[in-house]
Design a protein around this motif. Structure first.
Motif, PDB file in Angstrom:
ATOM      1  N   ILE B 199       0.845  -1.202   0.000  1.00  0.00           N
ATOM      2  CA  ILE B 199       0.000   0.000   0.000  1.00  0.00           C
ATOM      3  C   ILE B 199       0.870   1.238   0.000  1.00  0.00           C
ATOM      4  O   ILE B 199       0.569   2.237  -0.662  1.00  0.00           O
ATOM      5  CB  ILE B 199      -0.957  -0.011   1.204  1.00  0.00           C
ATOM      6  N   ARG B 201       3.682   1.543  -1.319  1.00  0.00           N
ATOM      7  CA  ARG B 201       4.183   1.744  -2.692  1.00  0.00           C
ATOM      8  C   ARG B 201       3.124   2.394  -3.566  1.00  0.00           C
ATOM      9  O   ARG B 201       3.382   3.316  -4.324  1.00  0.00           O
ATOM     10  CB  ARG B 201       4.600   0.405  -3.305  1.00  0.00           C
ATOM     11  N   LEU B 202       1.900   1.882  -3.399  1.00  0.00           N
ATOM     12  CA  LEU B 202       0.802   2.465  -4.168  1.00  0.00           C
ATOM     13  C   LEU B 202       0.629   3.928  -3.812  1.00  0.00           C
ATOM     14  O   LEU B 202       0.380   4.773  -4.663  1.00  0.00           O
ATOM     15  CB  LEU B 202      -0.498   1.711  -3.884  1.00  0.00           C
ATOM     16  N   PHE B 206       0.359   7.102  -6.156  1.00  0.00           N
ATOM     17  CA  PHE B 206      -0.746   8.057  -6.165  1.00  0.00           C
ATOM     18  C   PHE B 206      -0.235   9.466  -5.915  1.00  0.00           C
ATOM     19  O   PHE B 206      -0.659  10.415  -6.555  1.00  0.00           O
ATOM     20  CB  PHE B 206      -1.767   7.702  -5.092  1.00  0.00           C
TER      21      PHE B 206
END
Lengths: 640, 271
Positions: B199, B201-202, B206
């Motif tokens: 997450i 990394r996401l 974003f």
């Protein structure tokens, strides 16, 4: 490994050569995390035309090229950067390079000439470099031998700039001098020579007798022969030949003259790429369209909506294009719709995740669901760029196909195509020519002209009978009619000696008002016939088939045979090689078009394991071809 | 296949030199000096090259210690090759500081480059150079974040395998039960931690996208503000025009009335 080497198309070879050049003439390293080195690229219009179908601006940037500029433009000095030049060795280009050296524009100079530079011009640069004390800055000088433009894996043309110098008109005009012809032949042979150097193979040349194609063959044979004899400087030894040595066969090079088939450039077509070339502004794999060309009338008093120009690049990376560029148009329309549906489904997947994520922390199963959804989210996020790219391509093809469809509908091109196919296959005609010509809705006067010309070329009727029909031409004035008569005569004299047989073709209409799409799609093809093509061979394809498969045929039996590798001058027409060829290159002197190309592609598909490359001195669509034929007659025409 | 003509070029230079000597044209060296001096000195290129050298140093540093950093370390291998966690923390910290410094340096170069030059070509060139350096930095940062993610996962794995050393017989069963309970808990925690890394990394991705959009939104904001101003001004202008129009009309009316009165007067005077 050897098969993959052999299968490298001429496009890949040219791209590799360019990339090497842009890496300071050294093979590029595979290491992706290497230090960036920046450079500027200076090209002339020839260089630009060669590079633009092969490398995108993004790819240039990734290779470290910060600026790409035209040679003959105002360029500011950027003294701490190396410059790579890619230009033709013409007088003005050399002068400009010398000027750059004198003005000390860049830190170092890597000069790459598209075709070989002469010793005297090299000395001009040397003296300018000496005068500017810039000799040490000229780091490398290379002859690239890349003087041709590759548009597809299996298609190339000679040039786009200044193509009027070697156009059909230039070669076939009645007032041409020997010196002019010589110059044109030299230009063509130079490009073909570069082509074979890049390909890394010495072909066996076949050509007809008594026309421009023969002249090209003789000169090319001479040039290849001279280069092979010169052991020190031969371009056909070394790494690039290694691949060729694994195949025991050399490629066949067939030269054809445009005059052997005058109907195909006039033909209306039904495949996607050829249609785009015929009805839209398409060259060097780029489509230019006007958008916002109002279908809606602007409200009274308001200023007319400005038409914006949009350009689209149709590249090798566009999978849809590669798959469908030779497909019949209804198939294309259907496929675009399918792609759109797939894309929408994927988009919905991504949107659904958003609502699933809202369940976080509400129940015990949340953690296990979370792990699945995190994985889904990760994959969705990483596939987003791919999805966006897909959307862009779908939009692109929707716009292009819609524009093409508009043309088809307004000009009733399907009717023309069907009728011409019937004419060319000598099947029974259900309508008379006059019906189509006198229909005011069907097609522009140019379309009608094309149909007429094909009619007379294929039916071989005497021109005098035919002139009676000229009164049926709507909307043509006296001048047009005169030109028209000239064209009939011209087409006739060309076709008199070699009546072209267009083989058996069949066209099966699948219902007059068949709706290809369901409602809600943009491609409602009401009233447009859904025609299915049967494979037939156009004249050029037939010539290739005869020569490649070593078939005997009156048309090709007396073709000349050249083998530059043979020690003695090979004047014999008896081919030494008895086996069918696996690889062939067809080149049409005087120009070609996508219809011929597509026909060759279809032919090659039907033959397992054969490779055919199509080339021509220039690409024109029917409108441009008619213009050239007219221009040839202008001198004869009496102005009224 | 390209042919190298550099030697031929050098030979041509010699030919021209000897030819010029024979004719009597020479080039004085003092002129050369002047030529060299008039070339403008720019600090941009050496600074940019310096940033690249620094990033390369970081890359070499990370790659050099990568094996040790990532290695789980078995009981067989000697302690010399094993890296302690504090050493790893040190590497992480140093790498982060280094990356931040490089990023700052790039930003600073960008600001400088904007201000000093007037030529649009040089501006574009420098912008592209800085983009290339940024991409290079991103690649190196990726190296770092990859090995860090591996480290975090291994840490959690290791904790799971750790067995308590001293157990007495009576408490063995109890401890076994506790250990299995802990393991199952740790299992869950491990999963969650793994997901958290993903997450994060996401999140990074974003954040990057949002920042990209920020510039666009800024420009849109500017345009909207500009448009509002224009519309306001337009309204003012229209009001003025109406007023002028009205005023103009009054004068016309007055003039016409005066004309008609004078006509009447003249008519009465005449009769």
């Amino acid at each position: 490994p050897t098969t993959s080497k052999m299968a490298a198309s001429v496009r890949e070879k040219q791209t590799v050569a360019l990339k090497r050049m842009l890496n300071f003439n050294a093979p590029p390293l595979k290491n992706t995390a290497a230090e960036p080195v920046w450079k500027v690229l200076i090209y002339d219009r020839f260089g630009q035309d060669i590079i633009s179908p092969l490398l995108s601006v993004k790819e240039l940037r990734d290779m470290g090229i910060t600026l790409h500029l035209l040679l003959h433009s105002d360029r500011d000095p950027i003294p701490d950067v190396p410059a790579i030049y890619f230009v033709m060795p013409t007088e003005e280009n050399i002068d400009r390079i010398c000027q750059d050296l004198r003005n000390q524009l860049y830190e170092s100079y890597y000069l790459n000439f598209i075709s070989a530079i002469s010793r005297s011009k090299l000395e001009d640069i040397a003296s300018a470099a000496l005068a500017a004390n810039a000799v040490s800055q000229v780091t490398k000088v290379f002859d690239q031998y890349l003087n041709f433009i590759t548009l597809e894996d299996d298609m190339f043309i000679l040039c786009h700039q200044n193509k009027e110098l070697i156009s059909y008109h230039a070669i076939n005009r009645p007032d041409i001098q020997d010196t002019d012809m010589d110059a044109i032949m030299d230009t063509i042979v130079d490009s073909l020579f570069c082509f074979f150097v890049t390909l890394g193979a010495v072909p066996i040349i076949r050509c007809p007798r008594g026309n421009a194609a023969e002249m090209v063959a003789v000169k090319l044979d001479k040039k290849l022969r001279e280069n092979l004899r010169d052991a020190r400087n031969s371009l056909f030894t070394g790494d690039s030949m290694a691949a060729g040595q694994f195949s025991f066969q050399r490629p066949l090079f067939v030269l054809a003259d445009r005059n052997v088939d005058m109907a195909t450039p006039l033909h209306h077509t039904w495949t996607y790429q050829a249609l785009i070339h015929d009805v839209l502004d398409f060259h060097l794999n780029r489509v230019m369209m006007e958008e916002g060309a109002g279908a809606e009338p602007s409200p009274a008093g308001a200023r007319p909506k400005k038409k914006s120009r949009k350009t689209y690049d149709l590249t090798a990376a566009d999978k849809f294009w590669q798959k469908h560029k030779g497909s019949p148009f209804p198939e294309v329309a259907e496929s675009v719709q399918e792609e759109l549906d797939t894309y929408r489904a994927q988009e919905d997947e991504v949107k659904r995740l958003k609502s699933i994520m809202g369940l976080e922390g509400e129940d015990e199963g949340a953690i296990s669901m979370l792990s699945d959804n995190t994985a889904k989210l990760t994959s969705a996020v990483s596939s987003l760029p791919e999805l966006l790219e897909k959307k862009r391509l779908i939009d692109l093809h929707t716009n292009v196909a819609t524009a093409v469809l508009d043309h088809i509908k307004s000009r009733k091109l399907d009717v023309y195509f069907e009728y011409e196919e019937k004419l060319m296959s000598k099947s029974t005609l259900d309508k008379s020519l006059l019906d189509i010509i006198s229909d005011p809705d069907a097609g522009t006067p140019e379309d009608k002209m094309r149909l007429f010309l094909i009619y007379y070329i294929t039916t071989q009727q005497a021109p005098t009978e035919v002139r009676a029909h000229e009164t049926e031409l709507n909307g043509t004035d006296k001048v047009h009619r005169l030109v028209f008569n000239q064209q009939i005569d011209k087409a006739f004299t060309k076709m008199a000696s070699t009546p072209a047989n267009y083989g058996n073709s069949g066209v099966k209409p699948m219902g007059l008002f068949s709706r290809v799409m369901n409602t809600g799609s943009q491609f409602v093809m009401e009233g447009v016939k859904n025609l299915v093509l049967k494979q037939h061979n156009l004249p050029v394809t037939r010539i290739l088939d005869n020569l490649m498969e070593m078939k005997s045929h009156p048309e090709t039996d007396d073709y000349r045979y050249f083998d530059p590798k043979m020690l003695r001058g090979s004047e014999s027409s008896i081919p030494r090689n008895k086996n069918p060829f696996q690889e062939a290159i067809v080149f049409v002197v005087g120009g070609g078009n996508y219809i011929e190309y597509q026909n060759l592609v279809d032919y090659t598909k039907s033959k397992q394991g054969k490779k055919v490359v199509y080339g021509c001195s220039e690409l024109f669509n029917s409108a441009q071809f008619i213009k050239q034929v007219r221009a040839a007659d202008c001198s004869d025409m009496m102005l009224l | 296949m390209a042919v190298d003509r550099t030697l031929l070029f050098k030979a041509s230079v010699k030919t021209v030199k000897t030819r010029n000597k024979a004719i009597g044209i020479g080039f004085d060296s003092t002129k050369d000096e002047i030529f060299k001096r008039t070339r403008p000195k720019s600090g941009f290129s050496p600074k940019a090259k310096e940033v690249i050298t620094n990033i390369t140093k970081l890359k070499d540093f990370l790659l050099q210690h990568r094996k040790d950093y990532v290695s789980a370390g078995s009981l067989i291998s000697s302690d010399l090759t094993r890296m302690t966690d504090s050493e790893r923390d040190q590497i992480d910290q140093d790498a982060q500081i280094f990356m931040r410094t490089c990023s700052e340096a790039i930003k600073q170069l960008r600001n400088e480059a904007e201000k000093k030059v007037t030529s649009s070509q040089i501006k574009e060139h420098r912008g592209a150079v800085l983009d290339l350096i940024e991409m290079y930095l991103k690649g190196v940062c990726k190296l770092y974040s990859e090995q860090r993610a591996i480290r975090v996962k291994r840490m959690v794995d290791k904790k799971r395998l750790y067995v308590p050393v001293k157990i007495t017989f009576y408490f063995e069963q109890e401890n076994q039960r506790l250990v299995s309970e802990m393991n199952s808990l740790v299992d869950e925690v491990r999963q969650i931690e793994g997901k958290v890394v993903e997450i994060s990394r996401l999140q990074e991705i974003f954040a990057e996208k949002v920042l990209q959009q920020e510039t666009e939104i800024d420009s849109i904001h500017q345009l909207v503000v500009g448009a509002t101003e224009n519309v306001k001004e337009g309204n003012e202008d229209i009001r003025e025009a109406i007023k002028n129009n009205a005023g103009f009309r009054v004068w016309i009316l007055f003039f016409l009335v005066m004309c008609s009165f004078s006509l009447l007067f003249l008519d009465w005077y005449d009769s």
